[in-house]
Scaffold this active site. Structure first.
Site, mmCIF file in Angstrom:
data_model
loop_
_atom_site.group_PDB
_atom_site.id
_atom_site.type_symbol
_atom_site.label_atom_id
_atom_site.label_comp_id
_atom_site.label_asym_id
_atom_site.label_seq_id
_atom_site.Cartn_x
_atom_site.Cartn_y
_atom_site.Cartn_z
ATOM 1 N N LYS A 1 -6.810 9.817 29.381
ATOM 2 C CA LYS A 1 -5.978 11.024 28.982
ATOM 3 C C LYS A 1 -5.783 11.128 27.301
ATOM 4 O O LYS A 1 -6.497 11.369 26.307
ATOM 5 C CB LYS A 1 -4.856 11.216 29.736
ATOM 6 C CG LYS A 1 -5.410 11.562 31.209
ATOM 7 C CD LYS A 1 -4.289 12.248 31.915
ATOM 8 C CE LYS A 1 -5.071 12.978 33.253
ATOM 9 N NZ LYS A 1 -4.965 12.325 34.475
ATOM 10 N N PHE B 1 -2.242 8.841 42.278
ATOM 11 C CA PHE B 1 -3.274 9.238 42.054
ATOM 12 C C PHE B 1 -4.040 8.401 41.136
ATOM 13 O O PHE B 1 -3.491 8.024 40.269
ATOM 14 C CB PHE B 1 -3.108 10.714 41.300
ATOM 15 C CG PHE B 1 -4.271 11.357 40.984
ATOM 16 C CD1 PHE B 1 -5.192 12.217 41.897
ATOM 17 C CD2 PHE B 1 -4.820 11.273 39.665
ATOM 18 C CE1 PHE B 1 -6.369 12.778 41.672
ATOM 19 C CE2 PHE B 1 -6.254 11.808 39.500
ATOM 20 C CZ PHE B 1 -6.830 12.637 40.401
ATOM 21 N N ASP C 1 -1.471 1.970 36.364
ATOM 22 C CA ASP C 1 -2.383 2.836 36.174
ATOM 23 C C ASP C 1 -1.559 3.765 35.089
ATOM 24 O O ASP C 1 -0.586 4.380 35.621
ATOM 25 C CB ASP C 1 -2.907 3.701 37.214
ATOM 26 C CG ASP C 1 -3.739 4.948 37.025
ATOM 27 O OD1 ASP C 1 -3.684 5.533 35.729
ATOM 28 O OD2 ASP C 1 -4.198 5.569 37.823
HETATM 29 C C1 LIG Z 1 -5.785 11.842 35.502
HETATM 30 C C2 LIG Z 1 -5.633 10.255 36.121
HETATM 31 C C3 LIG Z 1 -6.721 9.700 36.420
HETATM 32 C C4 LIG Z 1 -7.955 10.126 36.686
HETATM 33 O O1 LIG Z 1 -8.588 10.321 35.050
HETATM 34 P P1 LIG Z 1 -9.976 11.224 34.790
HETATM 35 O O2 LIG Z 1 -10.178 11.012 33.598
HETATM 36 O O3 LIG Z 1 -9.700 12.533 35.453
HETATM 37 O O4 LIG Z 1 -11.033 10.462 35.652
HETATM 38 C C5 LIG Z 1 -6.158 8.582 37.174
HETATM 39 N N1 LIG Z 1 -4.857 8.081 37.256
HETATM 40 C C6 LIG Z 1 -3.813 8.910 36.663
HETATM 41 C C7 LIG Z 1 -2.741 8.407 37.079
HETATM 42 C C8 LIG Z 1 -4.278 10.204 36.150
HETATM 43 O O5 LIG Z 1 -3.232 10.772 35.821
#
Ligand SMILES: *Cc1c(COP(=O)(O)O)cnc(C)c1O
Length: 409
Positions: free
Chosen positions: A264, A150, A235
């Protein structure tokens, strides 16, 4: 068009029914939400408008690492708001410089770029990968990512995301992404070709249901990227800042990427994200990348306060200890309820139910005053604030047990 009659006018009574009616009338429908309105947060708890208290094991979606309304954030916002709210992205500001310095020292990366959401940080990484491909790989632009990974909800990051149901959504997708199963190095080698500029993945897939990339796999990805001149992107938007028991999840495998994205937990609930890169990937020219809120002083001050607090209170170590304790407690009840695959690191944990009733369990837990998440029909994920203590884990288990009893009765 402004109308002042009681139907459409501002809510005067403030009753919860009125608030919910106003919400349905005026908020664009994008999600099914429970019939309650959250009003206040403190530490591990949230309160709704009728005074119900919830023990929070969602943590604002792995965001509120210091708990709700922590003093560190309250004070940083107040102090910075009195000093400088916004000087424009055209100028340096002090908290921006300090946060870049702190993050690079903490992570081993050389350069920081700031944004407001995780998706934006990933957009920046995708652009940087394409720049790398354009400058050094003869125009290569493809990025290989992981199935079930994701990376966000902008069109590019949705294209990067490896969720099968999303492949048809908002067609046409941005070209240039391939998805391969996690932990299969042969499939990855097959997917890499002369058009490839980068490999991008989460060291532990969060939204995908807490699935770890093996240390050996990450080492082989590093070798493959070195062999082929590809940019490796981790990521760590969900796994960064102590969530998995180390400051960053890459430390578990000891494999460094070229670029790491963060979000986050970095803002503890305030909109903030970052992309870090090694100096070899400091490739943008003026005009390539920017944004109105790049290095916004309020966000920078909050980021500094949050990261310092994590370091000073060793919250990554607490996450490790509490995660181990929570897993132990889950193992003790697993046979009774048919739970399996108890997994994860630190305070990013998941387990599977024997049946696809995750949504039902979430609802039963809500009624028990406990917030949990079900990222897949059979999977439950726990991602509480990193300040969680044993008593909170015990209380969570008690409420979870009661909810499971009701679900299976
Ligand atoms: C939450 C998340 C995103 C997206 O972050 P947003 O602040 O919602 O745009 C991207 N990569 C990972 C692994 C995430 O957990």
């Amino acid at each position: 068009m402004l109308q002042a009659d009681s139907e459409t006018g501002p809510n005067q009574s403030g009753s919860t029914e009125q608030l919910l009616a106003d919400a349905k009338r005026s908020i664009l429908f994008t999600a099914v939400r429970p019939e309650l309105v959250m009003e206040r947060g403190e530490g591990m708890y949230l309160w709704d408008t009728i005074g119900n208290r919830y023990l929070d094991f969602i943590g604002g979606w792995a965001v509120t690492c210091l708990g709700h309304s922590p003093a560190a954030i309250r004070e940083a916002v107040a102090e910075q708001a009195e000093t400088l709210v916004n000087a424009s992205p055209a100028f340096y500001n002090k908290p921006m410089i300090e946060l870049a310095k702190l993050l690079t020292q903490l992570s081993g990366y050389d350069k920081a770029f700031f944004a407001s959401s995780g998706a934006e940080a990933n957009e920046c990484a995708i652009k940087l990968a394409r720049k790398h491909g354009a400058l050094r790989l003869g125009g290569a632009y493809e990025i290989v990512t992981a199935v079930n990974g994701f990376h966000g909800r902008t069109l590019a990051t949705m294209s990067a995301t490896g969720k099968a149901p999303w492949q048809e959504l908002f067609a046409p997708k941005l070209p240039g992404f391939r998805h391969v199963p996690l932990n299969d190095i042969d499939r990855m080698r097959d997917a890499v070709n002369e058009r490839t500029c980068a490999i991008m993945l989460e060291p532990i897939q969060g939204e995908g249901g807490v699935h770890e990339a093996d240390a050996g796999y990450l080492r082989k990805l590093r070798e493959l990227c070195d062999e082929r001149g590809l940019m490796l992107i981790f990521d760590e938007i969900q796994t960064g800042f102590g969530r998995t028991g180390t400051m960053f999840a890459f430390e578990h495998a000891g494999v460094c990427a070229d670029v790491m994205t963060l979000g986050k937990g970095i803002g503890g609930g305030f909109p903030l994200s970052a992309m870090l890169a090694t100096k070899e990937f400091d490739l943008f020219e003026p005009g390539d990348q920017g944004g109105t809120y790049i290095g916004q002083p309020l966000a920078m001050a909050v980021g500094l306060a949050v990261v310092r607090e994590i370091i000073n209170r060793k919250l990554h170590a607490n996450a490790k200890a509490m995660g181990e304790y929570a897993k132990e407690r889950l193992h003790a009840i697993k046979d009774r309820y048919g739970l399996s695959a108890i997994r994860g690191k630190g305070l990013l944990l998941a387990f599977d139910l024997g049946v696809p009733r995750g949504a039902g369990l979430v609802a039963e837990c809500l009624a028990e005053g406990l917030l949990i998440n079900s990222p897949a029909p059979q999977t439950i994920r726990l991602m509480p604030p990193l300040i969680a203590e044993r008593e909170h884990i015990d209380d969570m288990l008690l409420r979870l047990g009661r909810a499971l009893d009701r679900l299976f009765s």
